[in-house]
Design a protein around this motif. Sequence first.
Motif, PDB file in Angstrom:
ATOM      1  N   ALA A  18      40.500 -13.690  86.978  1.00 18.44           N
ATOM      2  CA  ALA A  18      41.874 -14.042  87.387  1.00 18.44           C
ATOM      3  C   ALA A  18      42.660 -14.631  86.212  1.00 18.44           C
ATOM      4  O   ALA A  18      43.847 -14.328  86.040  1.00 18.44           O
ATOM      5  N   ALA A  19      42.019 -15.479  85.404  1.00 16.74           N
ATOM      6  CA  ALA A  19      42.706 -16.059  84.241  1.00 16.74           C
ATOM      7  C   ALA A  19      43.091 -14.965  83.251  1.00 16.74           C
ATOM      8  O   ALA A  19      44.202 -14.967  82.699  1.00 16.74           O
ATOM      9  N   LEU A  20      42.189 -14.010  83.012  1.00 17.39           N
ATOM     10  CA  LEU A  20      42.492 -12.923  82.081  1.00 17.39           C
ATOM     11  C   LEU A  20      43.587 -12.009  82.623  1.00 17.39           C
ATOM     12  O   LEU A  20      44.419 -11.501  81.863  1.00 17.39           O
ATOM     13  N   GLU A  21      43.599 -11.823  83.938  1.00 17.39           N
ATOM     14  CA  GLU A  21      44.612 -10.953  84.540  1.00 17.39           C
ATOM     15  C   GLU A  21      46.022 -11.548  84.462  1.00 17.39           C
ATOM     16  O   GLU A  21      47.005 -10.829  84.644  1.00 17.39           O
ATOM     17  N   ARG A  22      46.132 -12.838  84.158  1.00 15.94           N
ATOM     18  CA  ARG A  22      47.461 -13.443  83.955  1.00 15.94           C
ATOM     19  C   ARG A  22      48.106 -12.949  82.665  1.00 15.94           C
ATOM     20  O   ARG A  22      49.303 -13.104  82.437  1.00 15.94           O
ATOM     21  N   LYS A  23      47.265 -12.399  81.780  1.00 10.72           N
ATOM     22  CA  LYS A  23      47.746 -11.808  80.522  1.00 10.72           C
ATOM     23  C   LYS A  23      48.562 -12.796  79.707  1.00 10.72           C
ATOM     24  O   LYS A  23      49.684 -12.512  79.270  1.00 10.72           O
ATOM     25  N   SER A  24      47.976 -13.963  79.510  1.00 11.75           N
ATOM     26  CA  SER A  24      48.637 -14.987  78.706  1.00 11.75           C
ATOM     27  C   SER A  24      47.614 -15.652  77.799  1.00 11.75           C
ATOM     28  O   SER A  24      46.407 -15.630  78.065  1.00 11.75           O
ATOM     29  N   ASP A  25      48.103 -16.248  76.726  1.00  9.54           N
ATOM     30  CA  ASP A  25      47.239 -16.939  75.776  1.00  9.54           C
ATOM     31  C   ASP A  25      46.621 -18.168  76.426  1.00  9.54           C
ATOM     32  O   ASP A  25      47.198 -18.748  77.350  1.00  9.54           O
ATOM     33  N   PHE A  26      45.459 -18.567  75.928  1.00  6.82           N
ATOM     34  CA  PHE A  26      44.835 -19.811  76.381  1.00  6.82           C
ATOM     35  C   PHE A  26      44.024 -20.414  75.246  1.00  6.82           C
ATOM     36  O   PHE A  26      43.645 -19.722  74.293  1.00  6.82           O
ATOM     37  N   VAL A  27      43.800 -21.707  75.340  1.00  7.85           N
ATOM     38  CA  VAL A  27      43.017 -22.459  74.351  1.00  7.85           C
ATOM     39  C   VAL A  27      41.985 -23.279  75.113  1.00  7.85           C
ATOM     40  O   VAL A  27      42.300 -23.857  76.160  1.00  7.85           O
ATOM     41  N   PRO A  74      23.031 -28.281  58.566  1.00  5.84           N
ATOM     42  CA  PRO A  74      24.318 -28.030  57.907  1.00  5.84           C
ATOM     43  C   PRO A  74      24.861 -26.643  58.276  1.00  5.84           C
ATOM     44  O   PRO A  74      24.131 -25.653  58.271  1.00  5.84           O
ATOM     45  N   THR A  75      26.131 -26.586  58.603  1.00  4.17           N
ATOM     46  CA  THR A  75      26.763 -25.309  58.924  1.00  4.17           C
ATOM     47  C   THR A  75      28.275 -25.463  58.936  1.00  4.17           C
ATOM     48  O   THR A  75      28.780 -26.579  59.017  1.00  4.17           O
ATOM     49  N   ARG A  76      28.959 -24.345  58.871  1.00  4.16           N
ATOM     50  CA  ARG A  76      30.407 -24.342  59.119  1.00  4.16           C
ATOM     51  C   ARG A  76      30.557 -24.179  60.616  1.00  4.16           C
ATOM     52  O   ARG A  76      29.893 -23.356  61.232  1.00  4.16           O
ATOM     53  N   TYR A  77      31.451 -24.961  61.215  1.00 10.97           N
ATOM     54  CA  TYR A  77      31.539 -25.026  62.669  1.00 10.97           C
ATOM     55  C   TYR A  77      32.999 -24.967  63.104  1.00 10.97           C
ATOM     56  O   TYR A  77      33.853 -25.617  62.501  1.00 10.97           O
ATOM     57  N   PRO A  78      33.312 -24.186  64.160  1.00 12.01           N
ATOM     58  CA  PRO A  78      34.703 -24.052  64.577  1.00 12.01           C
ATOM     59  C   PRO A  78      35.223 -25.314  65.272  1.00 12.01           C
ATOM     60  O   PRO A  78      34.475 -26.032  65.919  1.00 12.01           O
ATOM     61  N   THR A  79      36.497 -25.544  65.148  1.00 11.11           N
ATOM     62  CA  THR A  79      37.122 -26.659  65.860  1.00 11.11           C
ATOM     63  C   THR A  79      38.146 -26.162  66.877  1.00 11.11           C
ATOM     64  O   THR A  79      38.657 -26.954  67.661  1.00 11.11           O
ATOM     65  N   THR A  80      38.445 -24.854  66.853  1.00 16.82           N
ATOM     66  CA  THR A  80      39.450 -24.281  67.740  1.00 16.82           C
ATOM     67  C   THR A  80      38.934 -22.971  68.341  1.00 16.82           C
ATOM     68  O   THR A  80      38.300 -22.179  67.648  1.00 16.82           O
ATOM     69  N   PHE A  81      39.223 -22.753  69.636  1.00 14.35           N
ATOM     70  CA  PHE A  81      38.948 -21.479  70.298  1.00 14.35           C
ATOM     71  C   PHE A  81      40.214 -21.063  71.034  1.00 14.35           C
ATOM     72  O   PHE A  81      40.788 -21.843  71.791  1.00 14.35           O
ATOM     73  N   LYS A  82      40.634 -19.816  70.809  1.00 16.82           N
ATOM     74  CA  LYS A  82      41.852 -19.338  71.448  1.00 16.82           C
ATOM     75  C   LYS A  82      41.672 -17.905  71.920  1.00 16.82           C
ATOM     76  O   LYS A  82      41.071 -17.084  71.226  1.00 16.82           O
ATOM     77  N   GLY A  83      42.189 -17.631  73.109  1.00 16.16           N
ATOM     78  CA  GLY A  83      42.316 -16.271  73.608  1.00 16.16           C
ATOM     79  C   GLY A  83      43.777 -15.881  73.465  1.00 16.16           C
ATOM     80  O   GLY A  83      44.655 -16.560  73.997  1.00 16.16           O
ATOM     81  N   THR A  84      44.040 -14.807  72.730  1.00 19.14           N
ATOM     82  CA  THR A  84      45.408 -14.363  72.488  1.00 19.14           C
ATOM     83  C   THR A  84      45.604 -13.000  73.130  1.00 19.14           C
ATOM     84  O   THR A  84      44.875 -12.051  72.820  1.00 19.14           O
ATOM     85  N   TYR A  85      46.577 -12.916  74.023  1.00 14.18           N
ATOM     86  CA  TYR A  85      46.849 -11.655  74.709  1.00 14.18           C
ATOM     87  C   TYR A  85      47.864 -10.830  73.930  1.00 14.18           C
ATOM     88  O   TYR A  85      48.885 -11.346  73.480  1.00 14.18           O
ATOM     89  N   ASP A  86      47.577  -9.524  73.777  1.00  9.67           N
ATOM     90  CA  ASP A  86      48.473  -8.590  73.103  1.00  9.67           C
ATOM     91  C   ASP A  86      48.948  -7.577  74.140  1.00  9.67           C
ATOM     92  O   ASP A  86      48.181  -6.717  74.587  1.00  9.67           O
ATOM     93  N   ALA A  87      50.226  -7.682  74.546  1.00 14.98           N
ATOM     94  CA  ALA A  87      50.777  -6.792  75.567  1.00 14.98           C
ATOM     95  C   ALA A  87      50.812  -5.341  75.095  1.00 14.98           C
ATOM     96  O   ALA A  87      50.656  -4.420  75.904  1.00 14.98           O
TER      97      ALA A  87
END
Length: 157
Positions: A108-117, A128-141
């Motif tokens: 349902a969240a994906l079907e809204r077709k909008s970005d989310f974080v 030791p590692t490189r580690y992400p601090t941000t996760f984003k889903g970006t919708y491309d219409a």
Amino acid sequence: MGHEPDRYGPPHFDFHFYGVDTAAVAAVDCQDATQPDPATVPAGWAPPVPPGVPDPTVMCVPHMGYHALPLTEFSGPGQFQAGAFDQVMVAGFYRGQLTFIEPMVTLAALERKSDFVLPVPRPRLGRPTRYPTTFKGTYDAGTDSYTLTFSSFEFRD
């Protein structure tokens, strides 16, 4: 499809991003009940196994481990928020160490077709590692698709 507990019953996608090799994932047999030191559980996340659980191994998922959830998923100790979830980031542990991070997003969240974080858990890793601090889903219409991106990596140990 969804899964237990009921809060996670709506159809959704679980994306597992492991920070250990495939042999370590295959070795998660749920025989080791070692929990992370509370100081290594990310701020804002509940420990994978609440204090007082007589047999922690029943909360383990083979080839995954123990799942820590953001405190925002709970209305009180051990009590999930009412209703179904929409999207959440999970932190996975085995043998006391973080082994994966897991964005879970409902259909349902994906079907809204909008970005989310989603917030990225920031535990002490013990390696030791490189580690992400941000996760984003970006919708491309234009392509009717999402790009899921971990970014803003920093060095952690």
